[in-house]
Design an enzyme around this catalytic site. Structure first.
Site, mmCIF file in Angstrom:
data_model
loop_
_atom_site.group_PDB
_atom_site.id
_atom_site.type_symbol
_atom_site.label_atom_id
_atom_site.label_comp_id
_atom_site.label_asym_id
_atom_site.label_seq_id
_atom_site.Cartn_x
_atom_site.Cartn_y
_atom_site.Cartn_z
ATOM 1 N N GLU A 151 -4.593 13.968 3.531
ATOM 2 C CA GLU A 151 -5.015 13.478 2.218
ATOM 3 C C GLU A 151 -6.477 13.826 1.967
ATOM 4 O O GLU A 151 -7.383 13.259 2.591
ATOM 5 C CB GLU A 151 -4.813 11.963 2.125
ATOM 6 C CG GLU A 151 -3.369 11.521 2.317
ATOM 7 C CD GLU A 151 -3.204 10.014 2.229
ATOM 8 O OE1 GLU A 151 -4.187 9.329 1.887
ATOM 9 O OE2 GLU A 151 -2.104 9.518 2.504
ATOM 10 N N HIS A 166 2.629 -2.618 -3.785
ATOM 11 C CA HIS A 166 1.864 -1.454 -4.238
ATOM 12 C C HIS A 166 2.732 -0.213 -4.064
ATOM 13 O O HIS A 166 3.212 0.071 -2.970
ATOM 14 C CB HIS A 166 0.584 -1.352 -3.388
ATOM 15 C CG HIS A 166 -0.297 -0.194 -3.719
ATOM 16 N ND1 HIS A 166 -1.385 -0.304 -4.550
ATOM 17 C CD2 HIS A 166 -0.262 1.098 -3.325
ATOM 18 C CE1 HIS A 166 -1.995 0.870 -4.645
ATOM 19 N NE2 HIS A 166 -1.324 1.738 -3.910
ATOM 20 N N TYR A 216 -14.304 4.893 -7.397
ATOM 21 C CA TYR A 216 -12.957 4.708 -6.871
ATOM 22 C C TYR A 216 -12.809 3.267 -6.403
ATOM 23 O O TYR A 216 -13.659 2.740 -5.679
ATOM 24 C CB TYR A 216 -12.692 5.680 -5.734
ATOM 25 C CG TYR A 216 -11.333 5.521 -5.092
ATOM 26 C CD1 TYR A 216 -10.173 5.580 -5.861
ATOM 27 C CD2 TYR A 216 -11.204 5.300 -3.732
ATOM 28 C CE1 TYR A 216 -8.919 5.429 -5.286
ATOM 29 C CE2 TYR A 216 -9.958 5.152 -3.141
ATOM 30 C CZ TYR A 216 -8.821 5.211 -3.924
ATOM 31 O OH TYR A 216 -7.585 5.046 -3.353
ATOM 32 N N HIS A 253 -6.567 4.767 7.577
ATOM 33 C CA HIS A 253 -7.493 4.670 6.458
ATOM 34 C C HIS A 253 -7.000 3.584 5.509
ATOM 35 O O HIS A 253 -5.903 3.064 5.647
ATOM 36 C CB HIS A 253 -7.637 6.005 5.726
ATOM 37 C CG HIS A 253 -6.345 6.588 5.236
ATOM 38 N ND1 HIS A 253 -5.459 7.242 6.066
ATOM 39 C CD2 HIS A 253 -5.767 6.617 4.008
ATOM 40 C CE1 HIS A 253 -4.416 7.647 5.375
ATOM 41 N NE2 HIS A 253 -4.567 7.268 4.107
ATOM 42 N N HIS A 260 -3.083 2.378 6.077
ATOM 43 C CA HIS A 260 -2.048 3.393 6.162
ATOM 44 C C HIS A 260 -2.360 4.435 7.228
ATOM 45 O O HIS A 260 -3.517 4.785 7.460
ATOM 46 C CB HIS A 260 -1.956 4.091 4.795
ATOM 47 C CG HIS A 260 -0.763 4.964 4.632
ATOM 48 N ND1 HIS A 260 0.512 4.585 4.956
ATOM 49 C CD2 HIS A 260 -0.651 6.232 4.149
ATOM 50 C CE1 HIS A 260 1.357 5.557 4.688
ATOM 51 N NE2 HIS A 260 0.668 6.579 4.194
ATOM 52 N N HIS A 277 -8.612 12.344 5.034
ATOM 53 C CA HIS A 277 -7.951 11.524 6.037
ATOM 54 C C HIS A 277 -6.801 12.357 6.587
ATOM 55 O O HIS A 277 -5.815 12.608 5.898
ATOM 56 C CB HIS A 277 -7.455 10.213 5.425
ATOM 57 C CG HIS A 277 -8.572 9.404 4.836
ATOM 58 N ND1 HIS A 277 -8.526 8.873 3.565
ATOM 59 C CD2 HIS A 277 -9.781 9.067 5.337
ATOM 60 C CE1 HIS A 277 -9.644 8.216 3.320
ATOM 61 N NE2 HIS A 277 -10.425 8.325 4.380
#
Length: 433
Positions: A336, A287, A345, A366, A330, A360
């Protein structure tokens, strides 16, 4: 003449004159002894006079009256704009806001700005603030100007008809507008409108460098549009509301501030349609970092580190092999802040609402919720469409963001159960074989 002109690259020179006054732009010099049509010449500077040529921004405006003709400024009360970043204790928890309310009373754009979080100091030209707006009335005989920095406006519901000194343009959901520092504008609405504002202090947004991507990809410079000159010669009482050092003020004048007949320069308002973004993504495995979805950036003095990035997560194909495709779990040295314009989402289906938001903070863990993890871990991999009918975005910053009292308490939109979306995550460890 078209309502818009192509921006064709940040830093480029553009010019425009109202077709009702051909030849309004002076030829051969910026400030002649007498301008065509009896106009006044006025320069609007977006950078220091001595900034390097590649960073130097300014525009010349040729207007019916100079903007200096107004009464003294007074306090503009009754707003929820705040840059008091120490009014509350810090909160490292992941935060999520349910959809913010539409207005319960007639409020225009200038009256409806509410600060959620931010950091830094506009007096030092370093930092940012994140606001929401929720309005249902037009700004009648009123203009707004931000002396602190640039506004990047992200409509979530309702179309904004924006009148600027440079001309007019409409901005609807899935489009953005950038009104740069010091530019005067007014917003008319025909319906209740709601959206998000990313403000950067004393610096400007630019396109990100493409590096190994090459010459093409992400946001194409030619897709950014700036308005065409369109003056109004109106007299009467007008208010100029100004945001200055985090506070709101207003002054009065006896004529419309939108009396610019012609202009030229490289410091302009502009809009962009998010559907035109060219997505770059992995076609093998893993990703990619969300930086590949950056539309605009405002860089700090540290190379490659942003005061603010505007990032989107648009509809796209997902084709990675042997890969957990949603965002990975992460912890980040950046803050963020996410918003949702419409749809669901992918990593928080059902819980993240259009018109809501999440934050976050630095090093706060998160990632996908329990349902998303279970589904993505067991799905059959193949070419799959992601985020059709959805547009989520992120404001990312190297600053630690502080929550205002309005954002934490007054708005009454914080979801106290947000942490529970990860509660079902369980141990899958099989131990040594």
């Amino acid at each position: 003449m078209s309502e818009y002109k192509y921006l064709n690259g940040f830093g480029s020179e553009f010019s425009s004159e109202d077709p009702r006054c051909p030849g309004a732009l002076p030829q051969g010099q910026n400030n002649p002894q007498k301008c065509p049509y009896g106009l006044y010449a006025e320069q609007l500077s977006g950078s220091a006079f001595t900034a390097p040529r590649t960073e130097n921004t300014r525009s010349w405006l040729y207007r019916i009256r100079p903007s200096v003709g107004h009464k003294p400024f007074k306090s503009f009360n009754g707003t929820y704009v705040s840059h008091d970043w120490i009014e509350r204790n810090p909160d490292p928890n992941p935060l999520r806001w349910n959809a913010f309310d539409f207005p319960h009373e007639a409020r225009d754009f200038a009256e409806s700005i509410h600060t959620i979080c931010g950091a830094g100091d506009p007096k030092l030209k370093n930092g940012l603030a994140i606001h929401i707006y929720s309005c249902c009335a037009s700004m009648k005989n009123r203009a707004f100007s931000n002396a602190d920095g640039d506004f990047l406006i992200v409509p979530q519901a309702g179309t904004l008809h924006i009148i600027t000194e440079f001309g007019k343009f409409d901005v609807k959901p899935n489009e953005i507008a950038v009104i740069q520092q010091g530019m005067r504008f007014s917003i008319e609405v025909l319906e209740p409108c709601r959206g998000y504002i990313l403000e950067v202090f004393g610096r400007h947004f630019n396109l990100p460098d493409l590096g190994p991507i090459g010459a093409n990809g992400l946001a194409n410079p030619r897709d950014f549009l700036t308005p065409v000159a369109c003056y109004e010669d109106l007299e009467g009482r007008y208010e100029i509301v100004t945001k200055y050092q985090g506070k709101m003020f207003y002054c009065e004048q006896d004529h419309s501030p939108f009396d610019v007949v012609a202009w030229h320069g490289n410091y302009v308002p502009y809009k962009y349609d998010l559907s035109k973004f060219m997505v770059i993504n992995s076609v093998s495995f893993d990703h990619c970092d969300p930086s590949i979805f950056t539309v605009l950036t405002c860089q700090s003095d540290r190379k490659g580190t942003a005061i603010a990035d505007f990032v989107i997560f648009p509809p796209r194909w997902s084709v990675q092999e042997h890969t957990f495709r949603p965002p990975y779990y992460h912890r980040n040295c950046m803050s963020e802040f996410m918003g949702l314009i419409y749809g669901e989402y992918e990593a928080k289906k059902g819980g993240f609402q259009p018109g809501g938001a999440s934050l976050h903070s630095m090093m706060t863990p998160h990632g996908p919720d329990f349902k998303c993890f279970e589904a993505a871990s067991n799905e059959k991999l193949g070419p799959t469409r992601v985020a059709d009918g959805t547009q989520a975005f992120m404001f990312e910053s190297c600053f630690g963001l502080a929550i205002t009292t309005w954002g934490a308490d007054t708005c009454a939109k914080l979801d106290p159960d947000y942490y529970k979306c990860w509660k079902g995550l369980k141990k899958h460890f099989t131990g040594p074989k």
